[in-house]
Design a protein around this motif. Structure first.
Motif, PDB file in Angstrom:
ATOM      1  N   UNK A 230       0.819  -1.217   0.000  1.00 39.03           N
ATOM      2  CA  UNK A 230       0.000   0.000   0.000  1.00 39.03           C
ATOM      3  C   UNK A 230       0.851   1.266   0.000  1.00 39.03           C
ATOM      4  N   UNK A 231       2.025   1.231   0.659  1.00 37.00           N
ATOM      5  CA  UNK A 231       2.895   2.415   0.657  1.00 37.00           C
ATOM      6  C   UNK A 231       4.101   2.239  -0.272  1.00 37.00           C
ATOM      7  N   UNK A 232       3.971   1.273  -1.202  1.00 37.49           N
ATOM      8  CA  UNK A 232       5.025   1.011  -2.181  1.00 37.49           C
ATOM      9  C   UNK A 232       6.340   0.644  -1.497  1.00 37.49           C
ATOM     10  N   UNK A 233       6.213   0.021  -0.318  1.00 38.15           N
ATOM     11  CA  UNK A 233       7.359  -0.440   0.468  1.00 38.15           C
ATOM     12  C   UNK A 233       8.308   0.708   0.820  1.00 38.15           C
ATOM     13  N   UNK A 234       7.709   1.855   1.132  1.00 37.31           N
ATOM     14  CA  UNK A 234       8.469   3.015   1.593  1.00 37.31           C
ATOM     15  C   UNK A 234       7.901   3.468   2.934  1.00 37.31           C
ATOM     16  N   UNK A 235       8.746   3.896   3.865  1.00 32.64           N
ATOM     17  CA  UNK A 235       8.262   4.248   5.202  1.00 32.64           C
ATOM     18  C   UNK A 235       7.401   5.504   5.191  1.00 32.64           C
ATOM     19  N   UNK A 236       6.259   5.415   5.844  1.00 37.64           N
ATOM     20  CA  UNK A 236       5.375   6.566   5.963  1.00 37.64           C
ATOM     21  C   UNK A 236       5.866   7.481   7.076  1.00 37.64           C
ATOM     22  N   UNK A 237       5.652   8.755   6.899  1.00 44.24           N
ATOM     23  CA  UNK A 237       6.134   9.754   7.857  1.00 44.24           C
ATOM     24  C   UNK A 237       5.012  10.159   8.800  1.00 44.24           C
ATOM     25  N   UNK A 238       5.233   9.921  10.070  1.00 39.50           N
ATOM     26  CA  UNK A 238       4.312  10.355  11.124  1.00 39.50           C
ATOM     27  C   UNK A 238       5.131  11.237  12.069  1.00 39.50           C
ATOM     28  N   UNK A 239       5.048  12.537  11.873  1.00 42.71           N
ATOM     29  CA  UNK A 239       5.920  13.449  12.625  1.00 42.71           C
ATOM     30  C   UNK A 239       5.666  13.404  14.127  1.00 42.71           C
ATOM     31  N   UNK A 240       4.450  13.122  14.508  1.00 38.63           N
ATOM     32  CA  UNK A 240       4.152  13.052  15.943  1.00 38.63           C
ATOM     33  C   UNK A 240       4.949  11.933  16.602  1.00 38.63           C
ATOM     34  N   UNK A 241       5.045  10.797  15.911  1.00 42.97           N
ATOM     35  CA  UNK A 241       5.830   9.685  16.445  1.00 42.97           C
ATOM     36  C   UNK A 241       7.326   9.941  16.313  1.00 42.97           C
ATOM     37  N   UNK A 242       7.738  10.492  15.180  1.00 34.49           N
ATOM     38  CA  UNK A 242       9.162  10.742  14.962  1.00 34.49           C
ATOM     39  C   UNK A 242       9.726  11.737  15.964  1.00 34.49           C
ATOM     40  N   UNK A 243       8.883  12.640  16.424  1.00 29.53           N
ATOM     41  CA  UNK A 243       9.323  13.640  17.399  1.00 29.53           C
ATOM     42  C   UNK A 243       9.738  13.003  18.725  1.00 29.53           C
ATOM     43  N   UNK A 244       9.304  11.763  18.962  1.00 22.14           N
ATOM     44  CA  UNK A 244       9.658  11.067  20.204  1.00 22.14           C
ATOM     45  C   UNK A 244      10.923  10.232  20.056  1.00 22.14           C
ATOM     46  N   UNK A 245      11.453  10.131  18.839  1.00 25.60           N
ATOM     47  CA  UNK A 245      12.558   9.197  18.557  1.00 25.60           C
ATOM     48  C   UNK A 245      13.921   9.764  18.944  1.00 25.60           C
ATOM     49  N   UNK A 246      14.785   8.859  19.353  1.00 30.03           N
ATOM     50  CA  UNK A 246      16.200   9.180  19.561  1.00 30.03           C
ATOM     51  C   UNK A 246      17.047   8.699  18.384  1.00 30.03           C
ATOM     52  N   UNK A 247      16.656   7.572  17.799  1.00 29.65           N
ATOM     53  CA  UNK A 247      17.408   6.977  16.692  1.00 29.65           C
ATOM     54  C   UNK A 247      16.433   6.382  15.692  1.00 29.65           C
ATOM     55  N   UNK A 248      16.634   6.721  14.425  1.00 30.03           N
ATOM     56  CA  UNK A 248      15.836   6.151  13.338  1.00 30.03           C
ATOM     57  C   UNK A 248      16.796   5.454  12.367  1.00 30.03           C
ATOM     58  N   UNK A 249      16.521   4.181  12.099  1.00 31.69           N
ATOM     59  CA  UNK A 249      17.344   3.415  11.166  1.00 31.69           C
ATOM     60  C   UNK A 249      16.535   3.120   9.913  1.00 31.69           C
TER      61      UNK A 249
END
Length: 379
Positions: free
Chosen positions: A141-160
């Motif tokens: 459904x997302x063409x195997x690409x990560x969807x961006x959810x800024x609310x969740x990303x704002x809580x992250x320390x490390x994104x791989x």
């Protein structure tokens, strides 16, 4: 710590009571290990420098290796990095496991996000750091690409991220990666791209997160890191040569940490790796083999030729049953997709209904195995 069994252990359990059809030669298409000899000139370099085993290696790597890697980054991506922006490593698996421990050691409630399906060492690092995990689910459904959810990303320390992606073979453009760089700066998380398949492309050269950082105006690579390895590029996983590059402020402290880890590469391996990083001709030859395997797969299975990697992410009705049937009747091993992924918050595993096929053999063996797979699919 409660670590999950590795996908290959789960596969062994799945197939343990099945006797494969002895009328066929065994075909193992499960692991991303090139089934070709390491080029002679690399082997010769290793042998010629064996006398250096009497010396302790530097944790930060010899200059000959650093220069070779920096030359690779420059010639391949047209990005200049200096010594403060690079650390040669003992492959990339050790980095993926110990770098999060270094980075998150003083975080009481650390948060990691990574693509799902994933290379399981990401999950191991999350368990080792007791981090909360946010899965960046990759599906049709997302063409195997990560969807961006800024609310969740704002809580992250490390994104791989992992592009080119294992196992889905999907790609992000340099513009899409630049968007992630901007998010890393906006929300102050460390962004790492695992680029171990960057050199196994089928047509156009694929971009690096370092190029994307430049495109985003982040010339100092603040909060941005890349890892890469010689394993797939040079059919030399046993050399254990990789690197991490990017934000020099992070790498300065990580270098101190690494002096305690004790993972310096032996000098003969460093010299052989430097030889490999400095040569492109042998890589071009390997790329042609992998591309031809995709052409064969398109002919036999009707699959599209991806931009990079040597994997097919094949849709099937029931991956577990298909894997067992394929092994029992045709003596071919593939890896069920659900072993490479985890359930999302809706209880959906994005790997369900897929098998990963590693096209790492020569043309004859590849054609034979894919014909068997086609027969099994047609039953």
């Amino acid at each position: 710590m409660n670590f999950e069994p590795y996908p290959f252990e789960k596969l062994n359990d799945l197939l343990q009571n099945i006797i494969p059809n002895a009328d066929y030669e065994p075909s193992v298409l499960t692991i991303g290990e090139p089934q070709f000899d390491t080029p002679e000139f690399i082997q010769e370099s290793l042998a010629n420098n064996a006398y250096l085993l009497k010396k302790y290696p530097k944790t930060g790597g010899e200059e000959v290796l650093r220069d070779a890697i920096r030359g690779f980054v420059k010639s391949r991506f047209d990005v200049e990095i200096d010594n403060s922006e690079l650390i040669p490593t003992f492959g990339t698996r050790e980095v993926l496991f110990n770098f999060p421990q270094f980075l998150l050691s003083d975080k009481s409630e650390s948060v990691m996000a990574y693509t799902n399906p994933f290379y399981q060492i990401y999950e191991g690092a999350a368990i080792a750091t007791n981090s909360k995990v946010i899965h960046l689910n990759l599906n049709a459904d997302n063409n195997f690409k990560p969807e961006i959810d800024e609310e969740k990303l704002a809580t992250c320390d490390l994104v791989i991220l992992n592009f080119p992606n294992n196992p889905t073979n999907s790609m992000l453009s340099v513009e899409e990666m630049a968007q992630w760089v901007k998010l890393a700066l906006k929300h102050d998380f460390v962004l790492m791209n695992d680029e171990c398949y960057s050199e196994i492309y089928t047509d156009k050269k694929v971009p690096s997160i370092l190029e994307a950082s430049k495109l985003a105006g982040n010339d100092s690579f603040k909060n941005v890191l890349v890892i890469n390895s010689i394993s797939k590029r040079s059919s030399a996983p046993g050399l254990r040569s990789g690197f991490i590059a990017g934000d020099k402020e992070i790498l300065k402290e990580y270098m101190k940490y690494r002096t305690y880890v004790g993972c310096a590469s032996p000098l003969p391996l460093q010299y052989a790796a430097a030889t490999a990083w400095s040569d492109e001709e042998h890589v071009s030859a390997s790329r042609e083999i992998y591309k031809n395997n995709f052409v064969i797969a398109k002919e036999i299975l009707g699959t599209e030729i991806p931009e990079a990697t040597f994997y097919i992410w094949l849709k099937v009705d029931n991956a577990l049953e298909f894997t067992k049937k394929l092994f029992e009747k045709y003596n071919v091993k593939v890896l069920p997709g659900e072993f490479l992924a985890r359930e999302n918050f809706n209880g959906e595993n994005p790997g369900v209904g897929y098998v990963r096929i590693a096209l790492v053999e020569n043309e004859e063996k590849t054609r034979d195995a894919l014909n068997r797979i086609k027969e099994c699919l047609g039953e």
